[in-house]
Design a protein around this motif. Structure first.
Motif, short mmCIF file in Angstrom:
data_model
loop_
_atom_site.label_atom_id
_atom_site.label_comp_id
_atom_site.label_asym_id
_atom_site.label_seq_id
_atom_site.Cartn_x
_atom_site.Cartn_y
_atom_site.Cartn_z
N SER A 108 32.75 43.99 46.38
CA SER A 108 34.06 44.61 46.58
C SER A 108 35.07 43.47 46.74
N PRO A 109 36.00 43.29 45.80
CA PRO A 109 36.94 42.17 45.89
C PRO A 109 37.65 42.05 47.24
N PRO A 110 38.20 43.15 47.81
CA PRO A 110 38.86 43.00 49.12
C PRO A 110 37.90 42.51 50.20
N LEU A 111 36.63 42.97 50.15
CA LEU A 111 35.65 42.55 51.14
C LEU A 111 35.35 41.06 51.00
N VAL A 112 35.17 40.60 49.76
CA VAL A 112 34.90 39.18 49.52
C VAL A 112 36.08 38.34 50.03
#
Length: 352
Positions: free
Chosen positions: A115-119
């Motif tokens: 998940s880009p936001p999580l990364v």
């Protein structure tokens, strides 16, 4: 300006054997960070061990040659690189996989597909923690260095306090500290041991503070009763310093107590013989006596270098450890330079 801004950006190493995963993570993080990539474990280690290591590593577990777990293990076993935060980014998502990864030293575990936001959030968090950790280490190192320097200054000045009673400038403690350092180096002591004797030699005669001036400054020979009092300064110095687990103070105490012991057992206060005398006490005994021979004291004029060296040679195996005395003579030219550089004629010198 752009180059400067680029250099200030944290560097992220993305280690994954999949070009698609590398491209995705580079696109997600490339706006905020400098990105380095490795498609194998060996390449990841090469970048991590380089002169410009990354600030954080995103590491896949399943890679050719070395697995991500092996890469993590090697980095965490390297004292110079083990603080780099490692986040596993992998399709291995069982609880056992996560537990193993964290047990290996990883700071986090991100499952694929990402998940880009999580990364972005995880990377930002761990970089901030890493920055705080490095700043704390820097502050601790700076404070430790300041405390060590302060302690060394206190030791040097306590040594001077005693020497000012019978040595107008107090340069004796500077000269004999350097002589002790040279002898210790020649004897093959390691850098830390050499520095330790250099730092603590100045405390050898601290106990003179407890000797009455009528004895300490007497211009002629002492009576037997006066010698009894004079010999007490070794124990007085040891008592002033006290017993400590701290290596610096423990060494200073040993030197104060034993620097008048003699190799043949005829010294004081304990009549120790040979290697019963601590090494640092034996080294300081040589430095102390030679400086006393070469300089003016209330009870004697200074002796020429040749005569002083001859007297030292006569005491081989008697007053002095034969091996250490040989080290002294091997360094005699440097020692004579020390005598000149820190001569009392030059006035009081702080020397560090």
């Amino acid at each position: 300006m752009l180059i400067s801004q680029e250099l200030r950006r944290p560097t992220i190493l993305v280690a994954d054997d999949s070009p698609q995963n590398i491209e995705l993570l580079s696109r997600v993080l490339g706006q905020e960070y400098r990105i380095k990539v490795a498609t194998s474990g060996e390449k990841a280690l090469k970048i991590a061990y380089s002169d410009e290591p990354p600030d954080l590593i995103l590491l896949d577990i399943m890679m050719p040659d070395l697995s991500g777990l092996q890469v993590c293990q090697r980095i965490k076993s390297n004292p110079d690189r083990r603080r780099i935060p490692i986040i596993f980014v992998t399709a291995m998502t069982t609880v056992e996989d996560e537990s193993l990864g964290l047990a290996m030293g990883a700071v986090d575990y991100i499952s694929k597909p990402i998940s880009p936001p999580l990364v972005q959030a995880r990377v930002r968090t761990h970089l901030a923690l890493y920055d705080q950790s490095r700043e704390l280490e820097r502050m601790v190192a700076q404070r430790t260095a300041e405390l060590v320097a302060t302690r060394q200054q206190i030791i040097r000045r306590l040594g001077r306090a005693a020497e000012f009673k019978d040595n107008e400038t107090g340069n004796h403690v500077v000269r004999m500290s350097h002589i002790a350092r040279l002898v210790a180096q020649q004897a093959g002591l390691g850098p830390e041991a050499v520095q330790l004797v250099f730092q603590t030699a100045a405390m050898h005669d601290l106990g003179k503070i407890g000797v009455p001036d009528r004895i300490l400054l007497k211009p002629g020979p002492l009576t037997e009763d006066e010698w009894v009092i004079m010999r007490q300064h070794a124990q007085i110095g040891a008592d002033i310093i006290g017993r400590h687990e701290n290596e610096l103070l423990a060494t200073a105490r040993a030197i104060a107590l034993t620097h008048h012991e003699k190799w043949d057992g005829t010294g004081y206060p304990q009549g120790l013989k040979g290697e019963q005398i601590p090494m640092n006490g034996r080294i300081v005994a040589i430095a102390d006596v030679f400086d006393a021979l070469m300089t003016r004291r209330p009870y004697k004029p200074p002796l020429p270098a040749a005569e002083s060296l001859a007297i030292m040679a006569e005491q081989k195996g008697k007053h002095f450890d034969p091996m250490l005395l040989e080290c002294f003579f091997q360094q005699q030219f440097e020692i004579l330079k020390v005598m000149e550089l820190y001569s009392d004629d030059r006035g009081a010198m702080m020397d560090q």
